[in-house]
Design a protein around this motif. Structure first.
Motif, mmCIF file in Angstrom:
data_model
loop_
_atom_site.group_PDB
_atom_site.id
_atom_site.type_symbol
_atom_site.label_atom_id
_atom_site.label_comp_id
_atom_site.label_asym_id
_atom_site.label_seq_id
_atom_site.Cartn_x
_atom_site.Cartn_y
_atom_site.Cartn_z
ATOM 1 N N GLY A 78 0.802 -1.240 0.165
ATOM 2 C CA GLY A 78 0.071 0.058 0.026
ATOM 3 C C GLY A 78 0.843 1.106 -0.051
ATOM 4 N N THR B 257 -4.513 0.633 -1.330
ATOM 5 C CA THR B 257 -3.709 -0.664 -1.794
ATOM 6 C C THR B 257 -4.297 -0.825 -3.195
ATOM 7 N N ASP C 104 -8.765 -1.261 1.485
ATOM 8 C CA ASP C 104 -8.668 0.409 1.956
ATOM 9 C C ASP C 104 -9.590 0.729 3.037
#
Length: 191
Positions: free
Chosen positions: A55, A87, A93
Motif C-alpha cells: 500500500g 492498496t 482500503d
C-alpha cells in the motif's frame, strides 16, 4: 508515520556525508518542504504462507532541516493522513481506514518527529524519532540514503520496519505479519 521516519532518515543521510563532501553538505544545509511530487510513502505487510499486500499513502506533509554544523541537530517532522491509504483494493482500503486499524475518523494524523540523526556511512544515516499513531507514541528508527541534491531539491531513500501491535493495529496477526516494511522516497524543496 513511516513517512516521517523516512523524512528524518533522509535528512540524516545528507548530514552523514564525509568531510571531503563538506561542500555538498554545506550546499544541502537549510530547510526543505517535503513535496508530494517526486515522493512516495509505500509499505508492505507479509502474510503467512506468502502473499500479503502493498500500500501507499497519497497525502502527507513535512519538513526537513539539515544542520551542517551538527548533524545530530538536524530535524525531520512528518505528518501522514491515514484516510489517504491505498492498496488498489477498495475493501482493504476501507478496512485499513476503519477503527480496526488506523481509525482515521478519530485519529486523522500519524506523526513522526526526529530526536537524533547518526551518521552510518558517506551518504547514509540512522534517524531516530517518536512516532505517534492512534494516540500511542513509541521510538522508531529508519535508515536514510541520500539519492540526490540538485537545484534546491534534495531526495532521500528511506527504509524501516515498524511493529503495528505497538499502535493497537495488530488485527489479523499472526496470519498477517506484525512487521510493516516501509520503503519511501522523500523529495524536499528548499524554502
Amino acid at each position: 508515520m513511516r513517512a516521517r521516519i523516512l523524512g528524518l532518515a533522509a535528512a540524516a543521510a545528507c548530514l552523514a556525508m564525509p568531510v571531503y563532501a563538506a561542500v555538498v553538505l554545506g550546499d544541502a544545509a537549510g530547510s526543505y518542504t517535503i513535496s508530494q511530487t517526486g515522493s512516495a510513502i509505500r509499505f508492505t505487510i507479509g502474510k503467512a504462507g506468502g502473499g500479503g499486500f502493498d500500500g501507499a499513502f497519497a497525502r502527507f506533509k513535512g519538513m526537513i532541516r539539515i544542520d551542517n554544523n551538527d548533524v545530530g541537530r538536524s530535524k525531520v517532522d512528518l505528518t501522514i493522513y491515514p484516510e489517504s491509504v491505498g492498496t488498489g483494493q477498495g475493501r482493504i482500503d476501507a478496512f485499513l481506514r476503519s477503527d480496526a486499524v488506523f481509525d482515521a475518523a478519530n485519529s486523522p494524523e500519524i506523526q513522526f518527529r526526529s530526536t537524533s540523526v547518526t551518521r552510518t556511512g558517506d551518504t547514509s544515516a540512522l534517524v531516530t524519532g517518536r512516532l505517534t499513531a492512534r494516540g500511542k507514541t513509541f521510538p522508531e528508527k529508519f535508515t536514510a540514503e541520500l539519492d540526490g541534491l540538485k537545484g534546491g531539491t534534495i531526495k532521500f531513500h528511506v527504509t524501516g520496519k515498524v511493529l503495528r501491535s505497538r499502535y493497537g493495529m495488530d488485527v489479523g496477526t499472526p496470519l498477517y505479519s506484525n512487521v510493516v516494511d516501509f520503503d519511501m522516497t522523500l523529495t524536499g524543496k528548499r524554502g
